[in-house]
Structure formats: C-alpha cells, structure tokens
Design a protein around this motif. Structure first.
Motif, PDB file in Angstrom:
ATOM      1  N   ASP A  67      35.163 -38.805  19.991  1.00 32.92           N
ATOM      2  CA  ASP A  67      34.085 -37.365  21.221  1.00 32.92           C
ATOM      3  C   ASP A  67      35.627 -37.142  22.590  1.00 32.92           C
ATOM      4  O   ASP A  67      36.366 -38.016  22.615  1.00 32.92           O
ATOM      5  CB  ASP A  67      33.507 -38.986  21.535  1.00 32.92           C
ATOM      6  CG  ASP A  67      32.689 -38.166  22.708  1.00 32.92           C
ATOM      7  OD1 ASP A  67      33.007 -37.059  23.535  1.00 32.92           O
ATOM      8  OD2 ASP A  67      31.609 -38.538  23.064  1.00 32.92           O
ATOM      9  N   PRO A  68      34.969 -36.583  23.225  1.00 35.50           N
ATOM     10  CA  PRO A  68      36.613 -35.653  24.409  1.00 35.50           C
ATOM     11  C   PRO A  68      36.894 -36.917  24.512  1.00 35.50           C
ATOM     12  O   PRO A  68      37.385 -36.473  25.977  1.00 35.50           O
ATOM     13  CB  PRO A  68      36.374 -34.635  24.291  1.00 35.50           C
ATOM     14  CG  PRO A  68      35.332 -34.171  22.967  1.00 35.50           C
ATOM     15  CD  PRO A  68      34.790 -34.769  22.124  1.00 35.50           C
ATOM     16  N   LEU A  69      35.125 -37.158  25.515  1.00 31.85           N
ATOM     17  CA  LEU A  69      35.100 -38.489  26.880  1.00 31.85           C
ATOM     18  C   LEU A  69      35.742 -39.477  26.105  1.00 31.85           C
ATOM     19  O   LEU A  69      35.993 -39.654  27.519  1.00 31.85           O
ATOM     20  CB  LEU A  69      33.448 -38.036  26.796  1.00 31.85           C
ATOM     21  CG  LEU A  69      33.228 -36.403  27.364  1.00 31.85           C
ATOM     22  CD1 LEU A  69      31.552 -36.892  27.412  1.00 31.85           C
ATOM     23  CD2 LEU A  69      33.171 -36.206  28.757  1.00 31.85           C
ATOM     24  N   ASP A  76      38.686 -39.469  25.034  1.00 37.92           N
ATOM     25  CA  ASP A  76      39.846 -39.154  25.428  1.00 37.92           C
ATOM     26  C   ASP A  76      40.729 -40.159  26.676  1.00 37.92           C
ATOM     27  O   ASP A  76      40.147 -38.683  27.186  1.00 37.92           O
ATOM     28  CB  ASP A  76      40.502 -37.995  24.890  1.00 37.92           C
ATOM     29  CG  ASP A  76      41.768 -38.152  24.560  1.00 37.92           C
ATOM     30  OD1 ASP A  76      43.280 -38.970  24.857  1.00 37.92           O
ATOM     31  OD2 ASP A  76      41.991 -37.107  24.386  1.00 37.92           O
ATOM     32  N   PRO A  77      41.251 -40.550  27.255  1.00 38.70           N
ATOM     33  CA  PRO A  77      41.688 -40.680  28.202  1.00 38.70           C
ATOM     34  C   PRO A  77      43.080 -40.054  28.894  1.00 38.70           C
ATOM     35  O   PRO A  77      42.759 -39.234  30.128  1.00 38.70           O
ATOM     36  CB  PRO A  77      42.390 -42.086  28.144  1.00 38.70           C
ATOM     37  CG  PRO A  77      42.937 -42.187  26.792  1.00 38.70           C
ATOM     38  CD  PRO A  77      41.854 -41.448  26.272  1.00 38.70           C
ATOM     39  N   LEU A  78      43.458 -39.154  28.109  1.00 35.07           N
ATOM     40  CA  LEU A  78      44.511 -38.380  28.202  1.00 35.07           C
ATOM     41  C   LEU A  78      43.392 -37.039  28.816  1.00 35.07           C
ATOM     42  O   LEU A  78      43.779 -36.173  29.261  1.00 35.07           O
ATOM     43  CB  LEU A  78      45.529 -38.531  27.293  1.00 35.07           C
ATOM     44  CG  LEU A  78      46.554 -38.817  26.415  1.00 35.07           C
ATOM     45  CD1 LEU A  78      47.008 -38.389  25.585  1.00 35.07           C
ATOM     46  CD2 LEU A  78      47.461 -39.877  28.201  1.00 35.07           C
ATOM     47  N   ASP A  79      42.325 -36.839  28.686  1.00 36.06           N
ATOM     48  CA  ASP A  79      41.559 -35.762  29.021  1.00 36.06           C
ATOM     49  C   ASP A  79      40.625 -35.950  30.169  1.00 36.06           C
ATOM     50  O   ASP A  79      39.349 -35.407  30.603  1.00 36.06           O
ATOM     51  CB  ASP A  79      40.463 -35.129  27.866  1.00 36.06           C
ATOM     52  CG  ASP A  79      41.030 -33.608  27.231  1.00 36.06           C
ATOM     53  OD1 ASP A  79      41.878 -33.434  28.284  1.00 36.06           O
ATOM     54  OD2 ASP A  79      39.893 -33.864  26.110  1.00 36.06           O
ATOM     55  N   GLU A  80      41.221 -37.028  31.039  1.00 40.19           N
ATOM     56  CA  GLU A  80      40.031 -37.286  31.937  1.00 40.19           C
ATOM     57  C   GLU A  80      40.693 -35.797  33.078  1.00 40.19           C
ATOM     58  O   GLU A  80      41.826 -35.646  33.378  1.00 40.19           O
ATOM     59  CB  GLU A  80      40.797 -38.101  32.509  1.00 40.19           C
ATOM     60  CG  GLU A  80      40.501 -39.103  32.143  1.00 40.19           C
ATOM     61  CD  GLU A  80      41.176 -41.026  32.938  1.00 40.19           C
ATOM     62  OE1 GLU A  80      41.636 -41.182  34.034  1.00 40.19           O
ATOM     63  OE2 GLU A  80      41.053 -41.611  31.839  1.00 40.19           O
ATOM     64  N   GLY A  81      39.721 -35.136  33.607  1.00 43.55           N
ATOM     65  CA  GLY A  81      39.613 -34.556  34.813  1.00 43.55           C
ATOM     66  C   GLY A  81      39.324 -33.384  34.179  1.00 43.55           C
ATOM     67  O   GLY A  81      40.070 -31.948  35.107  1.00 43.55           O
ATOM     68  N   LYS A  82      39.816 -33.222  33.102  1.00 45.24           N
ATOM     69  CA  LYS A  82      40.019 -31.856  32.674  1.00 45.24           C
ATOM     70  C   LYS A  82      38.683 -30.570  32.256  1.00 45.24           C
ATOM     71  O   LYS A  82      38.724 -30.301  31.609  1.00 45.24           O
ATOM     72  CB  LYS A  82      40.526 -31.547  30.867  1.00 45.24           C
ATOM     73  CG  LYS A  82      41.884 -31.840  31.547  1.00 45.24           C
ATOM     74  CD  LYS A  82      42.711 -31.839  30.068  1.00 45.24           C
ATOM     75  CE  LYS A  82      44.259 -32.221  29.920  1.00 45.24           C
ATOM     76  NZ  LYS A  82      44.909 -31.888  28.632  1.00 45.24           N
ATOM     77  N   GLN A  83      36.855 -31.658  32.777  1.00 45.26           N
ATOM     78  CA  GLN A  83      36.194 -31.582  32.691  1.00 45.26           C
ATOM     79  C   GLN A  83      35.077 -29.944  33.416  1.00 45.26           C
ATOM     80  O   GLN A  83      35.887 -29.769  34.575  1.00 45.26           O
ATOM     81  CB  GLN A  83      34.854 -31.716  32.254  1.00 45.26           C
ATOM     82  CG  GLN A  83      34.733 -33.263  31.388  1.00 45.26           C
ATOM     83  CD  GLN A  83      34.549 -34.404  31.178  1.00 45.26           C
ATOM     84  OE1 GLN A  83      33.833 -34.750  32.291  1.00 45.26           O
ATOM     85  NE2 GLN A  83      34.683 -35.463  30.273  1.00 45.26           N
TER      86      GLN A  83
END
Length: 63
Positions: A52-54, A56-63
């Motif tokens: 789940d992309p949510l 992924d800690p490296l994806d924080e703030g990219k939503q």
C-alpha cells in the motif's frame, strides 16, 4: 571480569571497555571496513516492498 565480544568484522576477541575507542570493533581498520559495507548497501533488512503506497515511509507528504 571484563566483557569480551567478537569483532563484527574479523571475529577477533575484543574487550568491551571505555579504553577501546573502536568498540565493538578491534581496530580503526575493522571499523572502516564495516562503514564501507554500509555505504555500499551490502547490509539489508529483509522484507518485502510495501503493498500500500500509504505504508511507504519514503512517500510521506507526496499525496
């Protein structure tokens, strides 16, 4: 009796004390070899990629 550990790089017995500034390593050389292995990403933590992309800690703030 002092605590004795194995050097993570070469396996040599090392006394764990404040006198050994390289602890848990036996020497500056073994310490640098280990640092180099980390820098070359030779050590990994086993596990699969997040499903789940949510998650992924490296994806924080990219939503």
């Amino acid at each position: 009796m002092p605590t004795v550990v194995d050097c993570p790089t070469c396996g040599k017995k090392v006394e764990w004390s404040e006198k050994n500034k390289y602890r848990p390593f036996c020497s500056e050389r073994c310490k640098q070899i280990d640092l180099g292995a980390w820098a070359e990403e030779k050590y990994t933590i086993p596990g699969g990629a997040p499903t789940d992309p949510l998650d992924d800690p490296l994806d924080e703030g990219k939503q």
